[in-house]
Motif scaffolding. Structure first.
Motif, PDB file in Angstrom:
ATOM      1  N   MET A  86       1.539  -6.436  -8.756  1.00  0.00           N
ATOM      2  CA  MET A  86       1.382  -5.000  -8.517  1.00  0.00           C
ATOM      3  C   MET A  86       0.028  -4.454  -8.978  1.00  0.00           C
ATOM      4  SD  MET A  86       3.560  -3.667  -6.629  1.00  0.00           S
ATOM      5  CE  MET A  86       3.837  -5.115  -5.652  1.00  0.00           C
ATOM      6  N   LYS A  87      -0.865  -5.369  -9.419  1.00  0.00           N
ATOM      7  CA  LYS A  87      -2.259  -4.959  -9.589  1.00  0.00           C
ATOM      8  C   LYS A  87      -2.905  -4.717  -8.230  1.00  0.00           C
ATOM      9  CE  LYS A  87      -4.434  -9.524  -9.467  1.00  0.00           C
ATOM     10  NZ  LYS A  87      -5.440 -10.407 -10.040  1.00  0.00           N
ATOM     11  N   ASP A  88      -2.234  -5.189  -7.162  1.00  0.00           N
ATOM     12  CA  ASP A  88      -2.801  -5.003  -5.814  1.00  0.00           C
ATOM     13  C   ASP A  88      -2.389  -3.675  -5.189  1.00  0.00           C
ATOM     14  OD1 ASP A  88      -0.255  -5.112  -4.658  1.00  0.00           O
ATOM     15  OD2 ASP A  88      -0.868  -6.491  -3.081  1.00  0.00           O
ATOM     16  N   ASP A  89      -1.728  -2.822  -5.982  1.00  0.00           N
ATOM     17  CA  ASP A  89      -1.159  -1.616  -5.394  1.00  0.00           C
ATOM     18  C   ASP A  89      -2.221  -0.530  -5.166  1.00  0.00           C
ATOM     19  OD1 ASP A  89       1.147  -0.700  -4.254  1.00  0.00           O
ATOM     20  OD2 ASP A  89       1.914   0.272  -6.065  1.00  0.00           O
ATOM     21  N   MET A  90      -3.478  -0.923  -5.372  1.00  0.00           N
ATOM     22  CA  MET A  90      -4.589  -0.027  -5.020  1.00  0.00           C
ATOM     23  C   MET A  90      -5.372  -0.613  -3.836  1.00  0.00           C
ATOM     24  SD  MET A  90      -6.223  -2.417  -6.462  1.00  0.00           S
ATOM     25  CE  MET A  90      -7.900  -1.913  -6.097  1.00  0.00           C
ATOM     26  N   ALA A  97       1.777  -3.354   2.685  1.00  0.00           N
ATOM     27  CA  ALA A  97       2.355  -3.965   1.481  1.00  0.00           C
ATOM     28  C   ALA A  97       2.216  -5.489   1.478  1.00  0.00           C
ATOM     29  CB  ALA A  97       3.820  -3.556   1.342  1.00  0.00           C
ATOM     30  N   ALA A  98       2.441  -6.106   2.640  1.00  0.00           N
ATOM     31  CA  ALA A  98       2.406  -7.577   2.689  1.00  0.00           C
ATOM     32  C   ALA A  98       0.984  -8.122   2.762  1.00  0.00           C
ATOM     33  CB  ALA A  98       3.192  -8.079   3.903  1.00  0.00           C
ATOM     34  N   GLN A  99       0.035  -7.256   3.102  1.00  0.00           N
ATOM     35  CA  GLN A  99      -1.313  -7.740   3.414  1.00  0.00           C
ATOM     36  C   GLN A  99      -2.278  -7.753   2.231  1.00  0.00           C
ATOM     37  OE1 GLN A  99       0.541  -5.980   5.689  1.00  0.00           O
ATOM     38  NE2 GLN A  99       0.668  -7.842   6.902  1.00  0.00           N
ATOM     39  N   GLY A 100      -1.976  -7.008   1.173  1.00  0.00           N
ATOM     40  CA  GLY A 100      -2.955  -6.792   0.118  1.00  0.00           C
ATOM     41  C   GLY A 100      -3.377  -8.038  -0.642  1.00  0.00           C
TER      42      GLY A 100
END
Ligand code: BES
Ligand code: MN
Ligand code: ZN
Length: 500
Positions: free
Chosen positions: A288-292, A467-470
């Protein structure tokens, strides 16, 4: 990496390695490959007739010429079936070769423009794809490693070799845009790969500010007191459980050029999504560090747009905050007032993305945009529905058409989802104007429907759920494992085609 374009014959280049290509099923190579084969005394034909090289997509063979040939190595790459060949094939082939070269310790590579002039592929697009594939394929995230002794150096020089001087200008133009777009994508990848203790809202804002200075964008960072004064209650509700203060990055390209059409890009910038009080399971929480990723995409895209000098007024808005649990954090059932004035019942504090997006969408109205596109790692349901090949897109038909075309060209693909009125039924609540979560079913669309209620009246809007691509779990030819930079190439391509 330095990129040069020269007119010359590939088989005459004195270099550490040169590249040639072959379509599947070809036994008598022609063109540059034929010329190299002849200079090597038929070595390529020998490989093919022995059955050791079939020209399959991304198949690579290395040949070592003997005395008399000016290059030390020849890298032969397969392009697959000629009738199936596209710009995507060029990006992949370039990336595959570049990685192979790096594995060999090669720092200087001479390559033809794969596919230039084949079928409907334009020379400029082909050159862009070679450069993009090379830079994206070689990307590594090493800034936090201190032990790099055993790591192979990256390519230092890529030389594009073309025998026809008439194509030189197109190649140079394509190479330049390819470099700009790929480097912007790598910036977004860095932002995603940086762990949440480093890529805090403040630090991401700083990075955006520095980038803005370099490429000539106007940049303003909105601080918390201003958000409070404006009444961004939904955005602030997410921030109130975190130690890091919220920031809103506001970047503008061609600010004040009133005669240009205005496009606003909005990117979700949750620097870490723990779920808040509705805490996520710990297993994959680090991801969830990729949530940006959405914020990274709009920051990268507007940076590239500035460098490309696109004739548009573009605004990028990136609301940045952590989503953390603590004694002050929002709780399920809390009701907050959004910037638009509508009260929102927080159902799950893990549906935080839509909370920061709605206030940003409302805020976007002041730029009087011709269109708004938001991009966000918004719902696990998107990953379930579409998996890796495509992000979800919903909203205005015209924008969806633009985004699909840009997605098909760049392979940052999107696929349309509906926003039927019925999705709104799930957002009714007894205690506030709207609830921000529906049932599990159709989770991506209820999220999209919720956002749509806060889009400025009359402004065409599209929402991209990535969501799946980050974050990639596995290497692909030009998308190494980790932060993908998804969305940068998609948005830039949409903007480049805006008036055309
Ligand atoms: N950031 C997540 C969505 C996500 C999931 C992104 C997996 C990337 C990979 C988002 O904030 C979230 O938690 N969404 C919830 C919404 C739910 C509580 C309505 C989800 O999808 O489970
Ligand atoms: Mn969440
Ligand atoms: Zn999230």
């Amino acid at each position: 990496m330095q990129i040069q374009t020269i007119v010359g014959k590939i088989q005459e280049q004195e270099t550490q390695a040169l590249v040639v290509n072959l379509f599947e099923g070809v036994t008598e190579p022609v063109g540059a490959t034929g010329a190299v084969d002849a200079a090597l005394g038929g070595a390529i034909r020998a490989l093919v007739t022995a059955g050791d090289f079939r020209g399959k997509r991304n198949e690579v063979a290395v040949l070592y010429p003997t005395a008399g040939f000016p290059a030390r190595r020849v890298l032969l790459v397969g392009l697959g079936k000629a009738e199936k060949f596209t710009v995507e094939g060029i990006r992949q082939a370039a990336a595959t070769v570049a990685r192979k070269a790096r594995d060999l310790g090669v720092t200087q590579l001479h390559t033809p423009i794969h596919g230039a002039g084949i079928g409907s592929i334009e020379v400029e697009a082909a050159a862009q794809a070679v450069v993009e594939g090379t830079i994206l394929g070689l990307y590594r995230y090493h800034e936090l490693k201190t032990q790099l002794e055993d790591v192979r150096p990256n390519l230092e020089i890529l030389v594009l070799v073309e025998h026809d001087p008439a194509k030189l200008d197109a190649i140079k133009a394509g190479a330049q845009s390819g470099q700009i777009i790929a480097e912007a994508t790598c910036l977004a990848r860095n932002l995603v790969n940086r762990p949440a203790n480093i890529a805090t809202p403040s630090r991401i804002a700083e990075t955006a500010q520095v980038m803005a200075g370099v490429v000539g964008l106007q940049c303003r960072i909105m601080e918390k007191p201003e958000m409070e004064a404006l009444g961004m209650g939904a955005f602030l509700a997410v921030n109130q459980g975190g130690g890091e203060p919220a920031k809103m990055v506001i970047l503008e390209h061609n600010a004040g050029c009133d005669d240009l059409p205005t496009v606003v890009l909005v990117g979700k910038g949750i620097t870490f999504d723990s779920g808040g009080i509705s805490l996520k399971p710990s297993q994959d929480m680090w991801k969830m560090k990729d949530d940006m990723g959405g914020a990274a995409a709009v920051i990268g895209a507007i940076g590239a747009a500035a460098q490309l000098g696109l004739p548009l007024h573009i605004v990028a808005l990136a609301p940045l905050t952590e989503n953390m649990p603590d004694a002050w954090a929002s709780k399920p059932g809390d009701v907050v007032k959004s910037l638009k004035g509508l009260t929102v019942e927080i159902h799950s504090t893990d549906a935080e993305g839509r909370m920061i997006l709605i206030d940003t969408l409302t805020y976007a109205a002041q730029f009087e945009p011709q269109a708004i596109v938001d991009i966000a790692t918004l719902t696990g349901a998107q990953a379930v529905a579409l998996g890796l090949p495509a992000a979800a897109v919903m909203g205005d038909e015209g924008l969806i058409t633009r985004l699909r075309a840009a997605g098909d060209a760049t392979y940052d693909r999107v696929w349309p989802m509906p926003l039927f009125e019925e999705y709104g039924e799930q957002l009714k609540t007894d205690v506030a104007d709207v609830r921000h979560v529906g049932s599990r079913m159709g989770g991506s669309m209820t999220a999209g429907f919720f956002l749509s209620k806060f889009v400025p009246e009359g402004v065409p809007w599209a929402h991209i759920d990535m969501a799946a691509q980050g974050l990639a779990d596995e290497d692909r030819p030009y998308i190494p494992k980790g932060g993908t930079g998804y969305g940068v190439r998609l948005l830039v391509e949409m903007l480049r085609r805006w008036n055309g």
